[in-house]
Design an enzyme around this catalytic site. Sequence first.
Site, PDB file in Angstrom:
ATOM      1  N   ASP A 125      -1.413   2.556  -9.061  1.00 31.50           N
ATOM      2  CA  ASP A 125      -0.957   2.774  -7.880  1.00 31.50           C
ATOM      3  C   ASP A 125      -0.928   3.952  -7.272  1.00 31.50           C
ATOM      4  O   ASP A 125      -1.107   4.997  -8.077  1.00 31.50           O
ATOM      5  CB  ASP A 125       0.442   2.294  -7.520  1.00 31.50           C
ATOM      6  CG  ASP A 125       0.823   2.023  -6.089  1.00 31.50           C
ATOM      7  OD1 ASP A 125      -0.002   1.694  -5.251  1.00 31.50           O
ATOM      8  OD2 ASP A 125       1.962   2.227  -5.650  1.00 31.50           O
ATOM      9  N   ASP A 127       0.875   5.688  -4.134  1.00 34.96           N
ATOM     10  CA  ASP A 127       2.110   6.420  -3.553  1.00 34.96           C
ATOM     11  C   ASP A 127       3.123   6.401  -4.659  1.00 34.96           C
ATOM     12  O   ASP A 127       3.560   5.328  -5.231  1.00 34.96           O
ATOM     13  CB  ASP A 127       2.489   5.457  -2.360  1.00 34.96           C
ATOM     14  CG  ASP A 127       1.465   5.788  -1.058  1.00 34.96           C
ATOM     15  OD1 ASP A 127       1.220   7.014  -0.926  1.00 34.96           O
ATOM     16  OD2 ASP A 127       0.993   4.686  -0.611  1.00 34.96           O
ATOM     17  N   LYS A 274      12.515  -3.743  11.244  1.00 34.36           N
ATOM     18  CA  LYS A 274      11.188  -3.865  10.463  1.00 34.36           C
ATOM     19  C   LYS A 274       9.695  -3.772  10.738  1.00 34.36           C
ATOM     20  O   LYS A 274       8.879  -3.125  10.302  1.00 34.36           O
ATOM     21  CB  LYS A 274      11.393  -5.387   9.906  1.00 34.36           C
ATOM     22  CG  LYS A 274      10.554  -5.860   8.924  1.00 34.36           C
ATOM     23  CD  LYS A 274      10.478  -7.341   8.517  1.00 34.36           C
ATOM     24  CE  LYS A 274       9.493  -7.813   7.564  1.00 34.36           C
ATOM     25  NZ  LYS A 274       9.653  -9.355   7.110  1.00 34.36           N
ATOM     26  N   ILE A 277       9.168   0.163  11.490  1.00 32.65           N
ATOM     27  CA  ILE A 277       8.732   0.708  10.057  1.00 32.65           C
ATOM     28  C   ILE A 277       7.526   0.341   9.786  1.00 32.65           C
ATOM     29  O   ILE A 277       6.552   1.194   9.305  1.00 32.65           O
ATOM     30  CB  ILE A 277       9.954   0.461   9.179  1.00 32.65           C
ATOM     31  CG1 ILE A 277      11.024   0.889   9.364  1.00 32.65           C
ATOM     32  CG2 ILE A 277       9.110   0.761   7.861  1.00 32.65           C
ATOM     33  CD1 ILE A 277      11.135   2.566   9.121  1.00 32.65           C
ATOM     34  N   ARG A 278       7.070  -0.807  10.196  1.00 28.72           N
ATOM     35  CA  ARG A 278       5.673  -1.412   9.887  1.00 28.72           C
ATOM     36  C   ARG A 278       4.720  -0.618  10.570  1.00 28.72           C
ATOM     37  O   ARG A 278       3.593  -0.346  10.025  1.00 28.72           O
ATOM     38  CB  ARG A 278       5.452  -2.923   9.989  1.00 28.72           C
ATOM     39  CG  ARG A 278       4.403  -3.368   9.613  1.00 28.72           C
ATOM     40  CD  ARG A 278       4.273  -4.972   9.992  1.00 28.72           C
ATOM     41  NE  ARG A 278       4.078  -4.873  11.621  1.00 28.72           N
ATOM     42  CZ  ARG A 278       4.621  -5.831  11.993  1.00 28.72           C
ATOM     43  NH1 ARG A 278       5.496  -6.886  11.441  1.00 28.72           N
ATOM     44  NH2 ARG A 278       4.815  -5.884  13.302  1.00 28.72           N
ATOM     45  N   ASP A 279       5.126  -0.414  11.897  1.00 26.60           N
ATOM     46  CA  ASP A 279       3.955   0.209  12.854  1.00 26.60           C
ATOM     47  C   ASP A 279       3.701   1.600  12.338  1.00 26.60           C
ATOM     48  O   ASP A 279       2.604   2.363  12.543  1.00 26.60           O
ATOM     49  CB  ASP A 279       4.646   0.365  14.269  1.00 26.60           C
ATOM     50  CG  ASP A 279       4.415  -1.127  14.685  1.00 26.60           C
ATOM     51  OD1 ASP A 279       3.854  -1.998  14.434  1.00 26.60           O
ATOM     52  OD2 ASP A 279       5.178  -1.106  15.990  1.00 26.60           O
ATOM     53  N   VAL A 280       4.857   2.411  11.844  1.00 26.94           N
ATOM     54  CA  VAL A 280       4.722   3.792  11.322  1.00 26.94           C
ATOM     55  C   VAL A 280       3.556   3.778  10.313  1.00 26.94           C
ATOM     56  O   VAL A 280       2.931   4.813  10.173  1.00 26.94           O
ATOM     57  CB  VAL A 280       6.048   4.145  10.575  1.00 26.94           C
ATOM     58  CG1 VAL A 280       5.658   5.732   9.809  1.00 26.94           C
ATOM     59  CG2 VAL A 280       7.188   4.189  11.841  1.00 26.94           C
ATOM     60  N   HIS A 281       3.336   2.691   9.434  1.00 28.98           N
ATOM     61  CA  HIS A 281       2.346   2.906   8.438  1.00 28.98           C
ATOM     62  C   HIS A 281       1.147   1.969   8.938  1.00 28.98           C
ATOM     63  O   HIS A 281      -0.133   2.517   8.671  1.00 28.98           O
ATOM     64  CB  HIS A 281       2.776   2.002   7.109  1.00 28.98           C
ATOM     65  CG  HIS A 281       4.176   2.390   6.500  1.00 28.98           C
ATOM     66  ND1 HIS A 281       3.905   3.342   5.417  1.00 28.98           N
ATOM     67  CD2 HIS A 281       5.248   2.234   6.882  1.00 28.98           C
ATOM     68  CE1 HIS A 281       5.035   3.825   4.849  1.00 28.98           C
ATOM     69  NE2 HIS A 281       6.161   3.136   5.548  1.00 28.98           N
ATOM     70  N   ASP A 412       5.329   2.057  -8.555  1.00 30.01           N
ATOM     71  CA  ASP A 412       6.828   2.365  -8.117  1.00 30.01           C
ATOM     72  C   ASP A 412       7.640   1.188  -7.795  1.00 30.01           C
ATOM     73  O   ASP A 412       8.892   0.893  -7.811  1.00 30.01           O
ATOM     74  CB  ASP A 412       6.869   3.487  -7.394  1.00 30.01           C
ATOM     75  CG  ASP A 412       6.440   2.886  -5.947  1.00 30.01           C
ATOM     76  OD1 ASP A 412       5.055   2.875  -5.811  1.00 30.01           O
ATOM     77  OD2 ASP A 412       7.206   2.894  -4.986  1.00 30.01           O
TER      78      ASP A 412
END
Length: 574
Positions: A125, A127, A274, A277-281, A412
């Site tokens: 992976d 990250d 949720k 947080i998803r939008d940040v990514h 991870d």
Amino acid sequence: MAPMPLPLSCFLKYTECLQRARGVCNVFRALPHGASRLRPWRRNFRAISRGVGQPLSQQQPVTPKCAASICSSPPDGDGVTARLWSVYNETKKQTQGISTHEVDPDTIFANNEMSLRDIEIYGFDYDYTLAFYSSHLHTLIFNIARDLLISNHRYPEGLRKYEYIPDFAVRGLHYDVQKALLMKIDAFHYIQLGTVYRGLHPVPDEEVIAMYEGSHVPLEIMSDFYGKSSHGHTMKQFMDIFSLPEMTLLSCVNDFFMKHNIDYEPVHLYKDVKEAIRDVHVKGIMYRAVEADIDKYICYGEQSHAVLKKLSAHGKKMFLITNSPFDFVDRGMSYIVGKDWRDLFDVVIVQADKPGFFNDRRKPFRRVTDKGALLWDRIHRLEKGQIYKQGNLYEFLRLTGWRGSKVLYFGDHIYSDLADLTLKHGWRTGAIIPELRKEIKIMNTPEFVHMMSWIQALTGLIEQMQVNWDPASQAVVEEWIKERDAMRSQTKDIFNAQFGSLFRAYHNPTYFSRRLSRFADIYMASISCLLNYDLQHIFFPRRTPLQHESPYWLEYNPSGRLASSPAPQDQSRV
């Protein structure tokens, strides 16, 4: 000393307690010459328990008749109390003399036997496996998501006063979506009382027991296989390192609403956080911020480059499967390894959408140009130096032929990275647990070793004394139980004041530990631990005795030494 007015068998069995204390000191590895250090303690305790002053080895065996006469001695309250505290003091004195070799934080630990000589292909992976991030990244994710709640979801402006709390949460916690409670659950589905939080404040044990009709969480409301709250499950388990800011943000928003007496729906709050947080990514906000200031966010020093070079020099095949986009991976790998990082990998797959990548047969691979454009041509083979997007594992296996236990994949995330590979596809798996290094350093401190040794020894005293129901004995045992409970809370706080250790819920393993042991053949603090091992190395799990098994045998410790010592029982870490 006068004979103890207690059943002789209780004291003779006390050796079991000493063995457990010894096991705590071992932690992960055996202690050379450890058994010899404890023998005087055993002899002295048995001498005290039999009411004589000389070591047991110098006495004649006690016959059943003699034992019966000792047990039949009429007790008096003051005498019993004095003798019990004498045993207590002698036991505590002996635990203070126990020492241990430190556990190397760079050790690789095995749940399942595995030989590196059998591994031909290494997968990674990205990250928190090849790239490690500074604490600034969690602060960034928290701040962006908090501001998205305010701007996109019309949450109160007062939330901007909340800042990220680095040491608030630990990985592996469960969140009750309907009750808005964050908690730690052990391997047997029991809530660890004292670790249930509503907002930023603990919930009293009595209230938790009333809400859940005890401390057990039924299977039907636990999270699904991947830790998600779906299909009737009301619990979400946070297994991703990236989830630490999400847990903190949930707690902060709950705290704000409670402080201001705002009536809110916990399910809506969970879904909004949720989504933020998803939008940040998904919207690339985090990726752009990291690329713009990579020195601030990526920690160089985990020696990922050296690991990849070592594997390449030994002729090993390597591949990368990550959910992150190509530009982000390319910028980070160029920083960590160099512009030629792609030359080290035989296959590179980005935006793989794990864990769906391991189960969904429908998504084909698409080739990505160096500028990020997607090509439309059918993929007949996966070529070195090229970048591929999406796809699925079944197509990956068909195109590469890399199957079974000759493949070792590191990640991870216990669920998204490892679970399907070990359960469905027979790959070997390695879990990267960065928190391990910090916890081992805590466990290596003399203060922790001495406290855990005493907790185990005191537990043994309580266990063996509970057959005595006279008031004097019971009063002493109650004092011991109070002391043990207080020390267990202290050991929890050493790791994290709110939730304790990632791996222990008092004496039981955590739910996180249970999943780690099931889905990871080996685990380590970082990928750089591989540098300490030859590529012919065989990893052996330590044979921890079952409850009915004898705890003595020769043990191998990761440094390569053999030691005759008791293997650990259930270690009473938090």
